[in-house]
Design an enzyme around this catalytic site. Structure first.
Site, short mmCIF file in Angstrom:
data_model
loop_
_atom_site.label_atom_id
_atom_site.label_comp_id
_atom_site.label_asym_id
_atom_site.label_seq_id
_atom_site.Cartn_x
_atom_site.Cartn_y
_atom_site.Cartn_z
N LYS A 106 -2.79 0.57 0.68
CA LYS A 106 -3.41 0.98 1.96
C LYS A 106 -4.92 0.87 1.88
O LYS A 106 -5.51 0.83 0.80
CB LYS A 106 -3.01 2.42 2.31
CG LYS A 106 -3.41 3.51 1.28
CD LYS A 106 -4.84 4.02 1.38
CE LYS A 106 -5.13 5.13 0.38
NZ LYS A 106 -6.55 5.34 0.12
N ASP A 165 -1.73 11.32 -1.52
CA ASP A 165 -1.53 10.09 -0.75
C ASP A 165 -0.05 9.74 -0.56
O ASP A 165 0.28 8.83 0.20
CB ASP A 165 -2.19 8.89 -1.47
CG ASP A 165 -3.69 8.83 -1.22
OD1 ASP A 165 -4.14 9.32 -0.17
OD2 ASP A 165 -4.40 8.28 -2.09
#
Ligand code: C5P
Length: 290
Positions: free
Chosen positions: A12, A146
């Site tokens: 990401k 995350d």
């Protein structure tokens, strides 16, 4: 014995990352738009005795992982967390995890968290735990800040320390990713933010609006990362990479997450290859992946 499960674990970028303040538990409250991109590790999860992990990939990428404590690898932490929760004895019903790494390690692209998210979902199936998404998100948050965002698999606005999720729509946009040959720990990046005056950027409304339409001009003008100044102050070579990407024609260039990977937004997909050619070692990605 079941067939091994093979999945992609996408990395990401944080299109904006706003740090709001340090909390009593030592974490920081944040607001961030997490955008998965088309750079991925390949994770294979099969049955086995005990929990074992095998890593494959370029040696420069793997060196930091090989030096680190293997028990601390997030894929194994995820497997242990799930086994404990489901009451599984891994000595008899274990797993073998094989990861082909392509996402920079400790680079701010959540590669380890993406691998952990895939392992949680795959072992939930392989071990027939039957945990629903809510339970997996809760377990993911225990593994790392995350991991919940990576479990959703799509663009998502995150709050809290990363575990409060609001999926959003994003038109695919072209990015260039340049990894660096050193690591920055998230703990350091957040501590530097504290030490350097704890400044917070604006709310991410402009970023969200631009991402919806994919208008790269307004997106480029609104991206930011509150962790970036602390990283640039201690690693000036990161600013050199950012400047090289801007000089090559990027609309914007900035550090992803807790760094040091630098990401750049191409004005249009037709420009992305040219920008990447001018900055050796960089790669073109699309976020979100198709
Ligand atoms: O959750 P995770 O283990 O990935 O976090 C690593 C470190 O990064 C934490 O120990 C903390 O120092 C820092 N962190 C933070 N605020 C967040 C996420 C991470 O301070 N929202």
């Amino acid at each position: 014995m079941s067939e091994p499960i093979v999945r992609r674990a996408y990395g990401k970028i944080n299109v904006f990352l706003r740090v709001l303040g340090r909390r009593e538990d030592g974490y920081h409250d944040i607001e961030s738009l997490v955008l998965p991109v088309s750079l991925f590790d390949t994770v294979q999860v099969g049955s086995g005795k005990g929990l074992t992990l095998e890593l494959e990939g370029e040696s420069t990428l793997l060196a930091p992982l090989r030096e680190a404590d293997p028990d601390g690898n997030l894929a194994l932490v995820a497997a242990r967390t799930l086994a404990r929760e489901a009451g599984i004895d891994t000595d008899t019903t274990g797993a073998h995890i094989h990861i082909v790494k392509c996402i920079p390690v400790a680079g701010g692209m959540a590669g380890g968290s993406a691998d952990a998210a895939v392992v949680l979902r795959a072992l939930n199936e392989l071990w027939r735990c039957g945990f629903d998404d809510g339970r997996l998100l809760e377990l993911g948050a225990r593994v790392g800040s995350d991991v919940p965002a990576m479990l959703t698999g799509g663009p998502v606005m995150v709050r809290g320390r990363g575990e409060v999720l609001h999926p959003v729509y994003a038109t695919p946009t072209p990015w260039i990713v340049k990894s660096l040959d050193f690591q920055v720990s998230a703990a350091d990046a957040y501590r530097w933010w504290d030490e350097d005056g704890a400044r917070s950027g604006p709310d991410g409304g402009a970023v969200l609006a631009a991402l919806e339409t994919g208008a790269t001009g307004s997106l480029g003008a609104s991206v930011f990362n509150d962790l970036e100044p602390g990283i640039l102050a201690r690693h000036p070579e990161v600013a050199e990479v950012r400047d090289a990407l801007l000089a090559a024609g990027a609309e914007a260039a900035f550090v992803s997450g807790s760094g040091p990977t630098v990401v750049a937004l191409a004005p249009h997909v037709i420009h992305a290859d040219k920008i990447a050619e001018r900055v050796p070692g960089s790669v073109v990605v699309i976020g979100p992946p198709g």
